[in-house]
Design a protein around this motif. Sequence first.
Motif, PDB file in Angstrom:
ATOM      1  N   GLU A 133       0.511  -1.457   0.104  1.00 39.34           N
ATOM      2  CA  GLU A 133       0.332   0.205  -0.338  1.00 39.34           C
ATOM      3  C   GLU A 133       0.785   1.057  -0.132  1.00 39.34           C
ATOM      4  O   GLU A 133       0.508   2.121  -0.526  1.00 39.34           O
ATOM      5  CB  GLU A 133      -1.062   0.104   1.570  1.00 39.34           C
ATOM      6  CG  GLU A 133      -2.109   0.940   0.918  1.00 39.34           C
ATOM      7  CD  GLU A 133      -2.746   1.458   2.473  1.00 39.34           C
ATOM      8  OE1 GLU A 133      -3.326   1.954   2.788  1.00 39.34           O
ATOM      9  OE2 GLU A 133      -2.717   0.196   2.938  1.00 39.34           O
ATOM     10  N   THR A 134       1.807   0.926   0.599  1.00 34.12           N
ATOM     11  CA  THR A 134       2.926   2.417   0.845  1.00 34.12           C
ATOM     12  C   THR A 134       3.493   2.640  -0.322  1.00 34.12           C
ATOM     13  O   THR A 134       3.574   3.543  -0.713  1.00 34.12           O
ATOM     14  CB  THR A 134       4.450   1.936   2.143  1.00 34.12           C
ATOM     15  OG1 THR A 134       3.102   2.199   3.258  1.00 34.12           O
ATOM     16  CG2 THR A 134       5.020   3.244   1.693  1.00 34.12           C
ATOM     17  N   PHE A 135       4.004   0.954  -1.004  1.00 36.62           N
ATOM     18  CA  PHE A 135       4.679   1.779  -2.145  1.00 36.62           C
ATOM     19  C   PHE A 135       3.356   2.209  -3.471  1.00 36.62           C
ATOM     20  O   PHE A 135       4.145   2.677  -4.437  1.00 36.62           O
ATOM     21  CB  PHE A 135       5.051   0.020  -2.972  1.00 36.62           C
ATOM     22  CG  PHE A 135       5.750   0.238  -4.125  1.00 36.62           C
ATOM     23  CD1 PHE A 135       6.973   0.444  -4.376  1.00 36.62           C
ATOM     24  CD2 PHE A 135       4.786  -0.203  -5.258  1.00 36.62           C
ATOM     25  CE1 PHE A 135       7.681   0.994  -5.541  1.00 36.62           C
ATOM     26  CE2 PHE A 135       5.496   0.388  -6.797  1.00 36.62           C
ATOM     27  CZ  PHE A 135       7.330   0.841  -6.417  1.00 36.62           C
ATOM     28  N   SER A 136       2.667   2.101  -3.331  1.00 39.38           N
ATOM     29  CA  SER A 136       1.223   2.164  -4.312  1.00 39.38           C
ATOM     30  C   SER A 136       1.282   3.620  -4.409  1.00 39.38           C
ATOM     31  O   SER A 136       0.855   4.150  -5.507  1.00 39.38           O
ATOM     32  CB  SER A 136      -0.581   1.328  -4.201  1.00 39.38           C
ATOM     33  OG  SER A 136      -0.270   1.685  -2.835  1.00 39.38           O
ATOM     34  N   PHE A 157      12.090   8.462  -6.714  1.00 42.24           N
ATOM     35  CA  PHE A 157      12.976   8.614  -5.927  1.00 42.24           C
ATOM     36  C   PHE A 157      12.645   6.736  -5.499  1.00 42.24           C
ATOM     37  O   PHE A 157      13.440   6.870  -4.281  1.00 42.24           O
ATOM     38  CB  PHE A 157      12.304   9.347  -4.098  1.00 42.24           C
ATOM     39  CG  PHE A 157      12.744  10.739  -4.258  1.00 42.24           C
ATOM     40  CD1 PHE A 157      13.304  10.995  -4.177  1.00 42.24           C
ATOM     41  CD2 PHE A 157      11.613  11.925  -4.879  1.00 42.24           C
ATOM     42  CE1 PHE A 157      14.015  12.661  -3.773  1.00 42.24           C
ATOM     43  CE2 PHE A 157      11.935  13.197  -5.138  1.00 42.24           C
ATOM     44  CZ  PHE A 157      13.656  13.819  -4.499  1.00 42.24           C
ATOM     45  N   LEU A 158      12.771   5.615  -5.889  1.00 44.84           N
ATOM     46  CA  LEU A 158      12.266   4.541  -6.043  1.00 44.84           C
ATOM     47  C   LEU A 158      13.204   3.741  -6.870  1.00 44.84           C
ATOM     48  O   LEU A 158      13.405   4.013  -7.840  1.00 44.84           O
ATOM     49  CB  LEU A 158      10.834   4.207  -5.983  1.00 44.84           C
ATOM     50  CG  LEU A 158       9.707   4.901  -5.050  1.00 44.84           C
ATOM     51  CD1 LEU A 158       8.843   4.457  -5.137  1.00 44.84           C
ATOM     52  CD2 LEU A 158      10.027   5.077  -3.661  1.00 44.84           C
ATOM     53  N   LYS A 180      -0.290  -0.547 -10.759  1.00 46.48           N
ATOM     54  CA  LYS A 180      -0.875  -1.075 -12.367  1.00 46.48           C
ATOM     55  C   LYS A 180      -1.204  -0.045 -13.490  1.00 46.48           C
ATOM     56  O   LYS A 180      -1.730   0.827 -14.420  1.00 46.48           O
ATOM     57  CB  LYS A 180      -2.616   0.004 -11.687  1.00 46.48           C
ATOM     58  CG  LYS A 180      -3.097  -0.763 -10.610  1.00 46.48           C
ATOM     59  CD  LYS A 180      -5.141  -0.052  -9.974  1.00 46.48           C
ATOM     60  CE  LYS A 180      -5.689  -0.915  -8.865  1.00 46.48           C
ATOM     61  NZ  LYS A 180      -4.781  -1.462  -7.459  1.00 46.48           N
ATOM     62  N   THR A 181       0.440  -0.492 -13.913  1.00 46.75           N
ATOM     63  CA  THR A 181       1.181   0.119 -15.190  1.00 46.75           C
ATOM     64  C   THR A 181       1.608  -1.049 -15.914  1.00 46.75           C
ATOM     65  O   THR A 181       2.006  -1.847 -15.244  1.00 46.75           O
ATOM     66  CB  THR A 181       2.099   1.680 -14.656  1.00 46.75           C
ATOM     67  OG1 THR A 181       2.226   2.229 -15.880  1.00 46.75           O
ATOM     68  CG2 THR A 181       3.213   1.055 -13.932  1.00 46.75           C
TER      69      THR A 181
END
Length: 214
Positions: free
Chosen positions: A161-164, A170-171, A194-195
């Motif tokens: 959830e955090t990642f989304s 910055f990842l 969702k990509t």
Amino acid sequence: MQFIDIHTHTSSTQKDVFSIENKYPNSTDFSTPFSIGIHPWYISENSLQNDLKIVEEQLSSENCYALGECGLDRIAEIDFSLQLEVFKQQIQLSEKHNKPLIIHCVKAFQEIIQLKKEIKPKQPWIVHGFNKNHQIALDLIRHQICISFGASLLKNERLQETFSKLSLDFLFLETDTSEEHIENIYNIASELRKTERQIIINTVKQNFSRIFKR
């Protein structure tokens, strides 16, 4: 090069993977892209000066992409004040040799952020193996600290959830000590956002080019 693995402890011979392998001062093979640093778990006052000397020597290598992993760990047996001292010394080496810093952090995120504010380093910082909550992630990004996600992203729903929700600018993605293929981590990253996977691949490459100026 298709997939970038920003931090791993395993050598990769796959042509579609570019990986930065973590090395320690007592490592002997520096023939492939690597980072080198003194991990807070393995600080020894007896060998510290020699270890720092080896780290600095290897930072000049063409194959060296970053200093690390180094950092702070509140649950490690090593005295925290000593960890802090050694971490600061490695920050100085990072600045001196123009190498990004790959950071191991356990229960010391506020100390990391405070040091970033005080020192104002010119070199980028990357917290690897991130598995904490959304607020900590936002705090790090707000202070221009990059975040790398590993195998925990495959199963940890809170982390997913955090990642989304985070800015992709910055990842990074990594395998660290896991046996997961980096491709699987890219796959879950694309599902969570969702990509298309290629969007994640291109974004990480752009981040890499920006952070690791060579």
